[in-house]
Design an enzyme around this catalytic site. Structure first.
Site, mmCIF file in Angstrom:
data_model
loop_
_atom_site.group_PDB
_atom_site.id
_atom_site.type_symbol
_atom_site.label_atom_id
_atom_site.label_comp_id
_atom_site.label_asym_id
_atom_site.label_seq_id
_atom_site.Cartn_x
_atom_site.Cartn_y
_atom_site.Cartn_z
ATOM 1 C CG HIS A 118 -4.326 10.015 0.315
ATOM 2 N ND1 HIS A 118 -2.963 9.919 0.186
ATOM 3 C CD2 HIS A 118 -4.603 9.522 1.538
ATOM 4 C CE1 HIS A 118 -2.452 9.391 1.280
ATOM 5 N NE2 HIS A 118 -3.430 9.145 2.126
ATOM 6 C CG ASP B 173 -1.856 1.173 1.196
ATOM 7 O OD1 ASP B 173 -2.926 1.027 0.569
ATOM 8 O OD2 ASP B 173 -1.529 2.245 1.745
#
Ligand code: A2P
Length: 319
Positions: A111, A44
């Site tokens: 995000h 990630d």
């Protein structure tokens, strides 16, 4: 490795390695090599972590020498806030792919539900004028640009991070396809029951960040006297009863709730310990005991968005 089937039918590994705060360079490269060796295949990343070039450098020899194949990896990255303008979205993706030295991502996330001025690049906000309001740059506009990325073949799945039910409902109300994945903070002090059931209803997989309480956050991101989830006595009791560690218990609890998780470590012992959580099995009673620890406490509280006259703040952002 257990996987979750996404709306695309892709199989996303339930345990990945988080790379936020992974530095310095040599330690991150070593951690990625050790992680691949241990069996991690899901990584990630995010542009704002400022270490994607290092991740790319770490994978180069592994891919070249066929220690691991690209198609066996699951690479996630995230579009930073200053790339929300539709013409910036593909630029953000290209920069990430260049840094990672890869042709595609398995998953690309918005995000934050926060837009910032495009000329800021990969910086965190410093003043109210760094922001663009969601009236001027609606989430749907950025999401439509994210959807178009899938046509390029450079992104297999798209999703969002730090979105609330309200944010997700906004995409739905606009008639747009829903994200494949929502990445949110989740651990025993923030169990996210409402978001989890909303996501189950809408076929959205959840990834938990900061599953272990992210104690390596920079000081300015930390509240004083914050509760330490890894030190919770209930977690310790469950762990000692099972001959497991507190971190393994938390990771197993997330997995058994059907939540993907991405603990960060740059140490071989803890990388292996976290990976071995895949073999830890909690009883229903353990799961209920841990569910009851919820206190809606956020380690990542959004205070970085609190500036006088900013269109965002750390209370409204989660509503
Ligand atoms: P380190 O990188 O030195 O192993 P989170 O994933 O919630 O962001 O938490 C990351 C923090 O937790 C890092 O400080 C990491 O330290 C630490 N950590 C990772 N795995 C474990 C573990 N198994 N036990 C205790 N601390 C851990």
């Amino acid at each position: 490795m257990q996987t979750i089937t996404l709306s695309s039918n892709d199989q996303m590994p339930m345990l990945g390695l988080g790379t936020w705060k992974s530095e310095p360079k040599a330690l991150l490269i070593e951690a990625i090599h050790q992680a691949v060796d241990i069996g991690y295949r899901h990584f990630d990343c995010a542009a704002i972590y400022q270490n994607e070039p290092v991740v790319g450098e770490a994978f180069q020899p592994l891919l070249r020498d066929q220690m691991v194949k690209r198609e066996d990896l699951w690479m996630t990255s995230k579009l930073w806030n200053s790339y929300h303008a539709p013409e910036m979205v593909e630029i953000g993706l290209s920069q990430t792919l260049n840094a990672l030295q890869m042709d595609y991502l398995d998953l690309y996330l918005m995000h934050w539900p926060v837009a910032m001025q495009s000329d800021l690049g990969l910086k965190r906000p410093k003043r109210a004028t760094d922001f663009v309001s969601l009236t001027d740059m609606p989430l749907e506009t950025t999401w439509e640009a994210m959807l178009k990325l899938q046509d390029t073949g450079r992104v297999k799945n798209i999703g969002v991070s730090n979105f609330s039910i309200r944010n997700l409902e906004q995409l739905k109300a606009a008639g747009l396809p829903m994200p494949a994945v929502l990445q949110i903070e989740c651990h025993p002090y923030l169990t996210q029951v409402a978001l989890k059931s909303y996501c189950d209803e809408h076929n959205i997989a959840i990834t938990a960040y900061s599953p272990l309480g992210s104690q390596d956050r920079p000081v300015h991101f930390k509240a004083q006297d914050e509760p330490l989830v890894l030190e919770n006595p209930v977690i310790h009791a469950v762990a000692s009863g099972l001959g497991a560690t507190p971190a393994q218990v938390i990771l197993a609890w997330l997995r058994q709730r059907g939540i993907i998780t991405i603990p960060k470590s740059t140490h071989a012992g803890r990388l292996a310990e976290n990976f071995q959580s895949l073999n830890v099995q909690l009883s229903d009673e353990h799961i209920q005991q841990i569910n009851a620890l919820n206190q809606n406490f956020r380690y990542v509280d959004g205070k970085v968005y609190d500036f006088p006259s900013s269109p965002y703040n750390s209370v409204d952002i989660w509503k």
